[in-house]
Design a protein around this motif. Structure first.
Motif, short mmCIF file in Angstrom:
data_model
loop_
_atom_site.label_atom_id
_atom_site.label_comp_id
_atom_site.label_asym_id
_atom_site.label_seq_id
_atom_site.Cartn_x
_atom_site.Cartn_y
_atom_site.Cartn_z
N PRO A 399 -10.13 -1.92 6.26
CA PRO A 399 -11.20 -2.19 5.02
C PRO A 399 -11.58 -3.01 4.38
O PRO A 399 -10.54 -3.34 3.66
CB PRO A 399 -10.11 -0.50 4.57
CG PRO A 399 -9.53 -0.23 6.23
CD PRO A 399 -8.82 -1.57 6.45
N ALA A 400 -12.25 -2.70 3.41
CA ALA A 400 -13.05 -3.45 2.24
C ALA A 400 -12.20 -3.43 1.21
O ALA A 400 -11.55 -4.24 1.12
CB ALA A 400 -14.19 -3.25 1.88
N HIS A 401 -11.56 -2.47 0.65
CA HIS A 401 -10.21 -2.59 -0.15
C HIS A 401 -9.12 -2.42 0.16
O HIS A 401 -8.66 -3.74 -1.16
CB HIS A 401 -10.75 -0.93 -0.92
CG HIS A 401 -9.53 0.25 -0.02
ND1 HIS A 401 -10.22 0.91 1.30
CD2 HIS A 401 -7.96 0.18 -0.26
CE1 HIS A 401 -8.87 1.44 1.63
NE2 HIS A 401 -8.19 1.38 0.90
N ALA A 499 -17.97 -3.96 2.97
CA ALA A 499 -17.79 -3.02 3.49
C ALA A 499 -18.96 -2.99 4.51
O ALA A 499 -20.61 -2.99 4.71
CB ALA A 499 -17.56 -1.82 3.32
N SER A 502 -15.68 2.33 7.39
CA SER A 502 -14.94 2.13 6.98
C SER A 502 -13.01 1.69 7.47
O SER A 502 -11.89 1.46 6.67
CB SER A 502 -14.59 3.83 7.28
OG SER A 502 -14.23 4.10 8.87
N CYS A 505 -14.95 -5.35 7.54
CA CYS A 505 -15.55 -5.95 5.97
C CYS A 505 -16.30 -7.48 6.55
O CYS A 505 -15.38 -8.04 7.29
CB CYS A 505 -15.15 -5.73 4.84
SG CYS A 505 -13.24 -6.61 4.68
#
Length: 555
Positions: A399-401, A499, A502, A505
Motif C-alpha cells: 500500500p502507498a501509505h 497508489a 489498496s 503503488c
C-alpha cells in the motif's frame, strides 16, 4: 611568453571569411581540421615519430566563433600507453575588441605512433608536472576503458533498446520518416588533402563528414543546424591521394531538441571504383540542434522507422546516447558548482515548500525519455542544456501509505541503498521536516563523499493523490567540512508515491544530477553498470519484505 609543456602544442588562427559559414560563424569542419592538426603535432612531439589519428571522441561545442575573432587550440598528451596516446584538446575564442575569452570546445582524441621500418614502438610515459596533470592522467585510463569496452557495451545496449516500446506502435501523430534526410557526396583526394605522411589528412575527412552531416540535419529541421557534439570519429583504415571517398549521411533519431546524424565513408582506388568495391574507412555520429528566427531551440519531430535498417539506426542512436551521457557526466570530469542554500530556521516553512515544489516541477517537465525497462523498473533521463536528471519508476506490491513511511525515514535507506553507508538525523525540524547527515562510499578511487540534506514530506490532501518525499542539500555551520570526505551536493531529489489500488503503488525516484553524485549514476547511464536498476530492485525487495509492525513510527 609561457613555454608549452612537454607533449603540448598550440595553434592560433584568426577566423577569416573563408573559414566561416553563411551566418559568419566559424565552420565546424574548419575547426575540426585545426583540432586534428594540433593534436597530431602534440602526439608527434611526445612520440618523436609520425603519428596517425585512430579516433576522436567526446567533442563538445560550447560556443561559436565569428569572423574577426581569434581561435587558440591547446593540445596535450594526457597519457601514453604502449603505442597509442590520448590527446586532450581545449579550444578558446578571443574577441579582439573586448579581450574576452570563451571556451569553444573540449575534445579527446587517440593517436597511434607509426614505427620506422621494423622497429617496435614503446612510448615513453608522460611527464606529470601539476595536480591537474595527475587528474587527467588517471581519467585518461578511465576513458580508454570506455573506448575498449565500447563495442561490447553498444551490443548489450542494443539488445536492451530493442526491448523498449516499438516506436511505431500507436502511429503517433507528427512522426516523420528519415528517408528524405539521406545525403551522398563524393570527393577526389588530391595532394593538398594529404598530410605530411602521404595519407589523406584525418582533419580533412572529418571536415567533409561534417559537411554532409549538416546537410542531412538541415533536411529534417528546415533551419540552420548547429553542431553541438560528436559522438565519435573512428578511423578504420587509411586512404591516399587518388582515392575517391564516398560519404553517406542520414538522420538516425531525434531526442527533443537534438538529433543524431550517422555518416559512413568508403574509399575506392581506380580498380575498386570500376568494380564498385569500396573500403569502409570511417564512421561518425554527429549531434545537432537548431534555433528558430527568435533564437529559441527547435523541438524536432519524432522519427518513424520504416525499414529494418531504420530500426537498427533508431535503436543504435538510443544506445549511443546512453554511452554519451556516461562519458559526458563523469569521464569528462565536470567541476562542482556549489548550489546549496544556507539553513535558516526562520525560513523553515518557505524552504520546505520550495523543496517540495522543486521536486514536483522536475517530475512535471516534458521531454523524459525511456532509456531502460525491466519487469518492475523503468529508467528515464531528461537532458536540459548542461543539466541531466534521472527518473526511476518502480512498481511495488504494498500500500502507498506504508511505502511512504518506509521511504520517508532516511535512517532506513542504508538497509537497501548501497550508495548510502550511513544516514543519521541531525535535526528534527518539525513533524514533516528533518535534516540528515549522509556518508557515501568512494567511487573511482576518489575520497568518499558526505552530504547534509533537508528532507520534506507531504501526505496527500485527498485520497488518490500523490505522497511526496523531497530532499536537497543545505549548508549547516554545526557540521563543518571533514578532511575524510568530499562534501557533496544534491540539487533536487526525492520520491513521488502514487497508489494503484489498496495493495500496490508506483514509486518514482527523481534526481537532478550534480557533479558530486554523477559518478554514482554514470556507469549505469553509459551501460557498463547496473547499479541503478540493482538499487531499485533492492528497494522493492526491502519494501515488500518489510513487516507492518513499526512502519508508522519513525519519521
Amino acid at each position: 611568453m609561457e613555454r608549452p609543456a612537454p607533449g603540448e602544442a598550440r595553434m592560433s588562427r584568426a577566423v577569416q571569411p573563408g573559414h566561416a559559414t553563411a551566418r559568419g560563424e566559424l565552420s565546424a569542419g574548419q575547426l575540426l581540421r585545426w583540432i586534428d592538426a594540433t593534436a597530431c603535432l602534440a602526439a608527434e612531439k611526445h612520440a618523436g615519430v609520425s603519428c596517425v589519428t585512430a579516433s576522436v571522441d567526446d567533442i563538445q561545442f560550447e560556443e561559436t566563433a565569428r569572423v574577426g575573432q581569434v581561435i587558440t587550440i591547446k593540445a596535450k598528451v594526457t597519457r601514453a600507453f604502449s603505442t597509442s596516446m590520448e590527446i586532450s584538446i581545449k579550444v578558446v575564442v578571443q574577441d579582439m575588441f573586448t579581450g574576452v575569452e570563451k571556451l569553444v570546445s573540449v575534445a579527446f582524441s587517440t593517436f597511434v605512433a607509426k614505427p620506422v621500418g621494423k622497429e617496435k614502438i614503446h612510448l615513453k610515459p608522460v611527464t606529470l608536472l601539476t595536480q591537474q596533470d595527475h587528474v587527467e592522467h588517471n581519467l585518461a585510463s578511465e576513458r580508454r576503458k570506455v573506448r575498449l569496452q565500447h563495442e561490447d557495451t553498444f551490443k548489450n545496449l542494443m539488445k536492451e533498446s530493442s526491448q523498449l516500446d516499438d516506436p511505431t506502435c500507436g502511429e503517433e501523430e507528427g512522426t516523420v520518416s528519415t528517408k528524405g534526410t539521406s545525403v551522398q557526396s563524393i570527393e577526389l583526394v588530391l595532394p593538398p588533402h594529404a598530410n605530411h605522411q602521404g595519407n589523406t589528412f584525418g582533419g580533412q575527412i572529418m571536415a567533409w563528414m561534417e559537411t554532409v552531416a549538416t546537410i542531412s540535419a538541415s533536411r529534417l529541421c528546415r533551419a540552420h543546424p548547429l553542431l553541438k557534439s560528436v559522438d565519435m570519429f573512428k578511423f578504420r583504415g587509411p586512404s591516399t591521394v587518388g582515392d575517391r571517398l564516398v560519404f553517406n549521411a542520414v538522420v538516425n533519431n531525434t531526442f527533443q531538441t537534438r538529433l543524431e546524424v550517422g555518416v559512413r565513408v568508403e574509399a575506392f582506388d581506380c580498380q575498386e571504383w570500376s568494380e564498385g568495391r569500396g573500403r569502409h574507412i570511417n564512421s561518425a555520429f554527429l549531434i545537432y540542434n537548431a534555433v528558430d528566427d527568435k533564437g529559441e531551440l527547435v523541438t524536432f519531430p519524432r522519427i518513424k522507422p520504416m525499414s529494418k535498417d531504420d530500426f537498427r539506426r533508431y535503436h543504435g542512436a538510443i544506445a549511443r546516447k546512453r554511452i554519451r551521457l556516461g562519458r559526458k557526466y563523469v569521464i569528462s570530469h565536470k567541476e562542482e558548482v556549489p548550489l546549496c542554500v544556507h539553513w535558516d530556521i526562520s525560513k523553515q516553512v518557505s524552504l520546505s515548500n520550495d523543496n517540495v515544489e522543486a521536486l514536483k516541477n522536475l517530475a512535471a517537465r516534458s521531454g523524459w525519455e525511456v532509456t531502460s525497462a525491466a519487469e518492475k523498473i523503468k529508467m528515464y533521463t531528461l537532458e536540459e542544456r548542461d543539466v541531466l536528471s534521472v527518473w526511476v519508476e518502480k512498481h511495488v506490491d504494498r500500500p502507498a501509505h506504508l511505502v511512504y513511511h518506509l521511504l520517508s525515514d532516511f535512517t532506513k535507506r542504508p538497509l537497501w541503498d548501497p550508495h548510502y553507508l550511513s544516514c543519521e538525523v541531525i535535526d528534527c525540524v518539525s513533524e514533516d521536516d528533518r535534516i540528515y547527515y549522509i556518508t557515501c562510499p568512494m567511487v573511482n578511487g576518489d575520497k568518499p563523499k558526505d552530504f547534509i540534506v533537508f528532507v520534506s514530506r507531504r501526505r496527500p490532501l485527498q485520497e488518490g493523490e500523490t505522497y511526496t518525499v523531497a530532499m536537497k542539500s543545505v549548508i549547516l555551520p554545526s557540521v563543518p567540512l571533514s578532511p575524510q570526505y568530499v562534501r557533496g551536493e544534491i540539487r533536487c531529489a526525492g520520491f513521488l508515491i502514487h497508489a494503484i489500488d489498496s495493495s500496490s503503488c508506483t514509486v518514482s525516484y527523481f534526481n537532478q544530477i550534480s557533479a558530486s553524485i554523477s559518478s554514482y549514476f554514470a556507469g549505469n547511464l553509459g551501460g557498463w553498470s547496473k547499479s541503478i536498476e540493482e538499487t531499485a530492485a533492492s528497494c522493492i525487495q526491502f519494501i515488500e519484505n518489510a513487516t507492518d509492525d513499526g512502519l508508522i513510527r519513525g519519521f
